[in-house]
Design an enzyme around this catalytic site. Structure first.
Site, PDB file in Angstrom:
ATOM      1  N   LYS A   3      24.972 -18.811 -36.227  1.00 20.07           N
ATOM      2  CA  LYS A   3      24.005 -19.644 -36.954  1.00 20.07           C
ATOM      3  C   LYS A   3      24.629 -20.223 -38.223  1.00 20.07           C
ATOM      4  O   LYS A   3      24.433 -21.403 -38.554  1.00 20.07           O
ATOM      5  CB  LYS A   3      22.760 -18.825 -37.270  1.00 20.07           C
ATOM      6  CG  LYS A   3      21.998 -18.406 -36.017  1.00 20.07           C
ATOM      7  CD  LYS A   3      20.923 -17.400 -36.310  1.00 20.07           C
ATOM      8  CE  LYS A   3      20.107 -17.075 -35.072  1.00 20.07           C
ATOM      9  NZ  LYS A   3      20.814 -16.965 -33.815  1.00 20.07           N
ATOM     10  N   LYS A   8      31.463 -14.843 -22.679  1.00 16.16           N
ATOM     11  CA  LYS A   8      30.006 -14.831 -22.748  1.00 16.16           C
ATOM     12  C   LYS A   8      29.417 -14.098 -21.546  1.00 16.16           C
ATOM     13  O   LYS A   8      29.474 -14.574 -20.413  1.00 16.16           O
ATOM     14  CB  LYS A   8      29.482 -16.270 -22.779  1.00 16.16           C
ATOM     15  CG  LYS A   8      27.975 -16.387 -22.845  1.00 16.16           C
ATOM     16  CD  LYS A   8      27.432 -15.943 -24.190  1.00 16.16           C
ATOM     17  CE  LYS A   8      25.944 -16.199 -24.278  1.00 16.16           C
ATOM     18  NZ  LYS A   8      25.372 -15.702 -25.547  1.00 16.16           N
ATOM     19  N   GLY A  52      15.963 -18.175 -27.194  1.00 20.61           N
ATOM     20  CA  GLY A  52      15.310 -17.842 -25.931  1.00 20.61           C
ATOM     21  C   GLY A  52      14.513 -16.558 -26.017  1.00 20.61           C
ATOM     22  O   GLY A  52      13.520 -16.368 -25.305  1.00 20.61           O
ATOM     23  N   ASN A  53      14.906 -15.655 -26.930  1.00 16.22           N
ATOM     24  CA  ASN A  53      14.182 -14.389 -27.098  1.00 16.22           C
ATOM     25  C   ASN A  53      12.831 -14.574 -27.777  1.00 16.22           C
ATOM     26  O   ASN A  53      12.007 -13.653 -27.783  1.00 16.22           O
ATOM     27  CB  ASN A  53      15.028 -13.399 -27.891  1.00 16.22           C
ATOM     28  CG  ASN A  53      16.187 -12.866 -27.072  1.00 16.22           C
ATOM     29  OD1 ASN A  53      16.007 -12.458 -25.936  1.00 16.22           O
ATOM     30  ND2 ASN A  53      17.383 -12.890 -27.623  1.00 16.22           N
ATOM     31  N   LYS A  86      23.445 -22.507 -28.329  1.00 17.59           N
ATOM     32  CA  LYS A  86      22.377 -23.476 -28.594  1.00 17.59           C
ATOM     33  C   LYS A  86      22.325 -23.894 -30.057  1.00 17.59           C
ATOM     34  O   LYS A  86      21.921 -25.022 -30.373  1.00 17.59           O
ATOM     35  CB  LYS A  86      21.026 -22.949 -28.113  1.00 17.59           C
ATOM     36  CG  LYS A  86      20.415 -21.796 -28.886  1.00 17.59           C
ATOM     37  CD  LYS A  86      19.304 -22.226 -29.813  1.00 17.59           C
ATOM     38  CE  LYS A  86      18.670 -21.077 -30.549  1.00 17.59           C
ATOM     39  NZ  LYS A  86      19.444 -19.947 -30.957  1.00 17.59           N
TER      40      LYS A  86
END
Length: 319
Positions: free
Chosen positions: A277, A130, A12-13, A215
């Protein structure tokens, strides 16, 4: 011409960059920058699925909600996620379609509002971690707790209190078949935005869940489901490094799943940065995936040619 099916996870960044105000013009410019490498891959015959993050965008929606709290009813996190899927999907569609027209490419792109099944018994629901949305004073956080006792707030980095929500493991992409159908018709598909809208099955009915799904983990699960040839995870650096930021820093061009796990257990990959990741890469490979590429958006084309990036592959395939 490649006919490889690739799932590309975009943060999103990349769409709302740090230190930007987040204006519509800024976000569209950032999205246009993302389109170039993706259209180039589409021209080469790649079948492409885009999974985007939405952290900054959800944060803005919650800021707006807080500013209008006296006049507008509070929205749940799953609805905020659905809004950002539409918002970012539209920006990607418009920008990609314009890029197709500029290049004379007969391209198609479609966004799918995507639900992700989670388990209400996931341990994440007992320990929400979160952080989302704006910072609050202690007084404001207490008032919000009185109004909605189910909300949990935690002090964050000395800047105030933020709401924290669970981040459960993604279990099933409800719209996976729709994604596959669109791919067969030649569409780039934008899906699982923000990790997907969390839902759980309760008494035979799906219910929205106040949670946020990683995500990259969502992209890994989707890549397994649709039998993608490669999972691509885009980040802020061209390659994965060990001893990142130290004089002994070293780039990794290729590593097996076992090597990646060993580095992760050594603490080489920070929790809020590279670790999710790498975990997503391991999940995809364990589920039968071929290989994972981790690189930056700017170097994506070069990385697919083998000139940069980090490949994580199954054991026995590192050479």
């Amino acid at each position: 011409m490649s006919e490889k099916l690739i799932v590309i996870a975009i943060g999103g960044n990349a769409i709302l960059k740090e230190n930007q105000k987040g204006t519509v013009a800024e976000q569209f410019e950032n999205v246009r920058t993302c389109c170039g490498p993706i259209v180039e891959l589409y021209e080469k015959g790649y079948r492409i699925v885009l999974v985007h993050g939405n952290g900054p965008q959800v944060g803005n929606i919650l800021l707006q909600a807080e500013a209008a709290a006296d006049t507008v009813p509070v929205q749940t996190i799953d609805l905020c996620g659905a809004q950002t899927q539409g918002q970012i999907g539209y920006m990607l569609q418009l920008s990609m379609q314009n890029s197709f027209r500029e290049k004379g490419v007969d391209g198609k792109i479609t966004s799918v509002v995507t639900q992700m099944v989670v388990d209400r018994q996931d341990p994440a629901f007992q320990n929400p971690t979160k952080p989302i949305g704006p910072f609050f004073s202690n007084e404001r956080a207490e008032k919000l707790r009185e109004e909605r006792p189910e909300l949990i707030f935690k002090e964050d980095a000395g800047r105030g209190y933020r709401r924290v929500v669970p981040s459960p493991k993604p279990l099933q992409v409800i719209e996976a078949d729709s994604v596959s159908a669109l791919l067969r018709q030649g569409h780039i598909v934008v899906t699982c935005g923000g990790g997907g809208i969390p839902v759980s099955l309760e008494n035979g009915q799906y219910q929205g869940v106040e949670a946020v799904i990683d995500k990259d983990l969502a992209a890994a699960l989707l890549a397994q489901d649709i039998k993608a040839d490669m999972l691509v995870i885009l980040t802020g650096v061209d390659q994965v490094y060990v001893d990142f930021g130290k004089p002994s820093q070293k780039a990794i061009f290729r590593m097996t799943a076992s090597q990646a796990l060993a580095y992760m257990e050594q603490g080489q990959f920070p929790e809020g940065s590279m670790k999710p990741k790498i975990q997503a890469a391991l999940n995809y490979l364990k589920g039968g995936g071929e290989e994972v590429l981790i690189t930056s958006m700017e170097r994506l084309t070069d990385a697919l040619l083998g000139n940069t990036g980090t490949i994580v592959c199954r054991d026995g395939e590192a050479s």
